[in-house]
Design a protein around this motif. Structure first.
Motif, mmCIF file in Angstrom:
data_model
loop_
_atom_site.group_PDB
_atom_site.id
_atom_site.type_symbol
_atom_site.label_atom_id
_atom_site.label_comp_id
_atom_site.label_asym_id
_atom_site.label_seq_id
_atom_site.Cartn_x
_atom_site.Cartn_y
_atom_site.Cartn_z
ATOM 1 N N TYR A 63 -23.467 -0.375 61.049
ATOM 2 C CA TYR A 63 -23.791 0.054 59.687
ATOM 3 C C TYR A 63 -22.550 0.085 58.802
ATOM 4 N N ARG A 64 -22.788 -0.173 57.528
ATOM 5 C CA ARG A 64 -21.707 -0.123 56.545
ATOM 6 C C ARG A 64 -22.059 0.936 55.501
ATOM 7 N N LEU A 65 -21.139 1.848 55.291
ATOM 8 C CA LEU A 65 -21.294 2.877 54.272
ATOM 9 C C LEU A 65 -20.781 2.323 52.953
ATOM 10 N N VAL A 66 -21.649 2.224 51.967
ATOM 11 C CA VAL A 66 -21.253 1.774 50.635
ATOM 12 C C VAL A 66 -21.097 3.017 49.772
ATOM 13 N N ALA A 67 -19.878 3.283 49.362
ATOM 14 C CA ALA A 67 -19.565 4.552 48.697
ATOM 15 C C ALA A 67 -18.489 4.339 47.641
ATOM 16 N N ALA A 68 -18.875 4.418 46.382
ATOM 17 C CA ALA A 68 -17.916 4.279 45.287
ATOM 18 C C ALA A 68 -17.037 5.516 45.195
ATOM 19 N N ARG A 69 -15.749 5.319 45.011
ATOM 20 C CA ARG A 69 -14.826 6.442 44.897
ATOM 21 C C ARG A 69 -15.158 7.341 43.708
ATOM 22 N N ALA A 70 -15.745 6.767 42.678
ATOM 23 C CA ALA A 70 -15.996 7.523 41.456
ATOM 24 C C ALA A 70 -17.087 8.565 41.618
ATOM 25 N N CYS A 71 -18.019 8.333 42.513
ATOM 26 C CA CYS A 71 -19.243 9.133 42.611
ATOM 27 C C CYS A 71 -19.041 10.366 43.488
ATOM 28 N N PRO A 72 -19.396 11.552 43.012
ATOM 29 C CA PRO A 72 -19.195 12.757 43.831
ATOM 30 C C PRO A 72 -20.067 12.797 45.066
ATOM 31 N N TRP A 73 -21.287 12.261 44.972
ATOM 32 C CA TRP A 73 -22.184 12.266 46.124
ATOM 33 C C TRP A 73 -21.668 11.316 47.198
ATOM 34 N N ALA A 74 -21.158 10.172 46.784
ATOM 35 C CA ALA A 74 -20.569 9.230 47.731
ATOM 36 C C ALA A 74 -19.262 9.763 48.302
ATOM 37 N N ASN A 75 -18.494 10.447 47.471
ATOM 38 C CA ASN A 75 -17.213 11.007 47.893
ATOM 39 C C ASN A 75 -17.396 11.943 49.092
ATOM 40 N N ARG A 76 -18.530 12.673 49.111
ATOM 41 C CA ARG A 76 -18.802 13.558 50.254
ATOM 42 C C ARG A 76 -18.816 12.779 51.562
ATOM 43 N N THR A 77 -19.486 11.636 51.568
ATOM 44 C CA THR A 77 -19.627 10.875 52.808
ATOM 45 C C THR A 77 -18.286 10.309 53.260
ATOM 46 N N VAL A 78 -17.446 9.934 52.300
ATOM 47 C CA VAL A 78 -16.123 9.405 52.645
ATOM 48 C C VAL A 78 -15.276 10.505 53.282
ATOM 49 N N ILE A 79 -15.350 11.722 52.736
ATOM 50 C CA ILE A 79 -14.590 12.839 53.285
ATOM 51 C C ILE A 79 -15.060 13.162 54.702
ATOM 52 N N VAL A 80 -16.365 13.302 54.888
ATOM 53 C CA VAL A 80 -16.888 13.670 56.207
ATOM 54 C C VAL A 80 -16.598 12.576 57.227
ATOM 55 N N ARG A 81 -16.770 11.329 56.843
ATOM 56 C CA ARG A 81 -16.442 10.211 57.741
ATOM 57 C C ARG A 81 -14.995 10.300 58.191
ATOM 58 N N ARG A 82 -14.102 10.618 57.263
ATOM 59 C CA ARG A 82 -12.675 10.707 57.600
ATOM 60 C C ARG A 82 -12.366 11.937 58.453
ATOM 61 N N LEU A 83 -12.920 13.096 58.089
ATOM 62 C CA LEU A 83 -12.653 14.310 58.853
ATOM 63 C C LEU A 83 -13.109 14.163 60.304
ATOM 64 N N LEU A 84 -14.238 13.493 60.516
ATOM 65 C CA LEU A 84 -14.799 13.347 61.860
ATOM 66 C C LEU A 84 -14.234 12.150 62.618
ATOM 67 N N GLY A 85 -13.501 11.297 61.919
ATOM 68 C CA GLY A 85 -12.911 10.141 62.584
ATOM 69 C C GLY A 85 -13.890 9.031 62.873
ATOM 70 N N LEU A 86 -14.828 8.817 61.959
ATOM 71 C CA LEU A 86 -15.861 7.794 62.162
ATOM 72 C C LEU A 86 -15.483 6.440 61.556
ATOM 73 N N GLU A 87 -14.231 6.270 61.171
ATOM 74 C CA GLU A 87 -13.837 5.024 60.498
ATOM 75 C C GLU A 87 -14.058 3.786 61.368
ATOM 76 N N GLU A 88 -13.834 3.922 62.674
ATOM 77 C CA GLU A 88 -14.020 2.769 63.560
ATOM 78 C C GLU A 88 -15.497 2.481 63.805
ATOM 79 N N ALA A 89 -16.327 3.495 63.703
ATOM 80 C CA ALA A 89 -17.751 3.329 64.012
ATOM 81 C C ALA A 89 -18.569 2.873 62.814
ATOM 82 N N ILE A 90 -18.168 3.319 61.602
ATOM 83 C CA ILE A 90 -18.913 3.011 60.382
ATOM 84 C C ILE A 90 -17.941 2.435 59.369
ATOM 85 N N SER A 91 -18.096 1.177 59.019
ATOM 86 C CA SER A 91 -17.180 0.558 58.056
ATOM 87 C C SER A 91 -17.485 1.049 56.648
#
Length: 362
Positions: A63-91
């Motif tokens: 799966y690929r997470l499509v998340a614009a930096r500008a959007c607050p709702w998308a920003n949440r997913t980028v933060i959680v993905r990074r905190l949990l270390g899911l970068e290798e699992a979800i592009s």
């Protein structure tokens, strides 16, 4: 219209036929968010649904997470993905900060094409699964890479599933963002924060009458005062560690002074004039996984350019000064351990860094 800055399903006229004018503000009416999302989930025990819909199993690289930096709702997913270390699992695919009434575009990528999905507009992934999809083409969205079809845009559930369904791929030391013993309290706090603050700023900004604005303004500041008081005696919103509740509030606070205070007329005070909330926001901003996802340039370009209804000139303000985000916050005196028994995430993945000059700097 549907989901605020991500609502891009209906052309509203304009010189190019795809202007966003008329898409956000309805004269004489209060702003009402469309919260009907594609409710599919990616889960450990996925099975096909009884209606013939596919099951979406947790699978690294699928799966690929499509998340614009500008959007607050998308920003949440980028933060959680990074905190949990899911970068290798979800592009991660990152659309640019502006869009027209059709869709977010991958204009920051070479040739204007997402390098994994091979599409120019997020709309293509929605239409591939749902031809003529009638609702907002929204971010964040999870896209199934093999089929090129959107799986879900249900952002509130998405981050919870990152915490609970993707545990096999969490990094060593990943924090517990949705611990079972705190879920009821987290859910209660999240509900108020969403309705009154995350969405409250939009009710102010997209109000179609003075009465609608006045009511929205009162509700927003009642809850901002509640948060200011709550954070006077505790470092984080729930418990003594960072949780999902902090992620959800943070993305609104990061945009408050640059956008919501002026652009959305949420101007009783600046965030920087509320000691507890401002200290709390700085504490999170300086925590790995939070501030290193914030692109203030893209945030301002998105709101001030896309929202033609309330900023028809498209002029993007130069301010505010951002060095204050890096000042000492002193919140350690309240105790708490940001990552609990875990550890901070490592450096930002190459290619996902905030561009130089787009973050906070002195």
């Amino acid at each position: 219209m549907s989901q605020e800055t991500e609502s891009t399903s209906t052309a509203a006229g304009g010189t190019n036929g795809h202007s966003t004018r008329g898409a956000y503000v309805t004269g004489g009416a209060e702003f009402t968010r469309d919260t009907n999302y594609i409710e599919d989930r990616i889960t450990k025990d996925a099975a096909p649904g009884s209606n013939g819909e596919p099951g979406w199993p947790v699978e690294a690289g699928r799966y690929r997470l499509v998340a614009a930096r500008a959007c607050p709702w998308a920003n949440r997913t980028v933060i959680v993905r990074r905190l949990l270390g899911l970068e290798e699992a979800i592009s991660l695919g990152q659309p640019g900060p502006t869009h027209d009434a059709r869709s977010w575009t991958f204009d920051l990528d070479p040739g204007g094409v997402d390098p994994v999905l091979g599409i120019e507009r997020l709309q293509e992934a929605y239409f591939k699964r749902f031809p003529g999809y009638p609702r907002g083409i929204t971010v964040p969205a999870l896209v199934d890479v093999p089929s090129g079809e959107v799986v879900t845009n249900n952002f509130p559930q998405m981050t919870l599933d990152f915490s609970t369904e993707w545990t096999e791929f969490h990094r060593p030391g990943a924090p517990q963002l949705y611990p079972e013993h705190l879920r009821d309290e987290i859910d209660q706090v999240n509900k108020r924060v969403f309705t009154e603050v995350n969405n409250g700023v939009y009710r102010c900004g997209f109000a179609g009458s003075q009465e609608a604005y006045d009511a929205a303004y009162e509700r927003l500041w009642t809850s901002m005062d509640w948060l200011e008081d709550r954070l006077s005696g505790q470092r984080f919103l729930v418990g003594d560690t960072i949780t999902e509740a902090d992620v959800r509030l943070f993305t609104t606070l990061a945009r408050f002074d640059p956008v919501y205070h002026g652009h959305f007329k949420c101007n009783r005070q600046k965030l920087s004039e509320m000691p507890n909330l401002w200290g709390y926001a700085r504490d999170l901003f300086q925590t790995p996984g939070f501030g290193d996802t914030i692109d203030f340039v893209q945030i301002k370009r998105h709101y001030y350019i896309v929202h033609e209804d309330i900023n028809p000139t498209g002029i993007v303000p130069a301010g505010p000064e951002l060095g204050g985000w890096l000042e000492e916050h002193g919140r350690e005196s309240l105790g708490g351990r940001p990552f609990g028994d875990g550890t901070p995430p490592g450096p930002v993945r190459p290619g996902e860094e905030v561009a130089p000059g787009h973050g906070a700097f002195r």
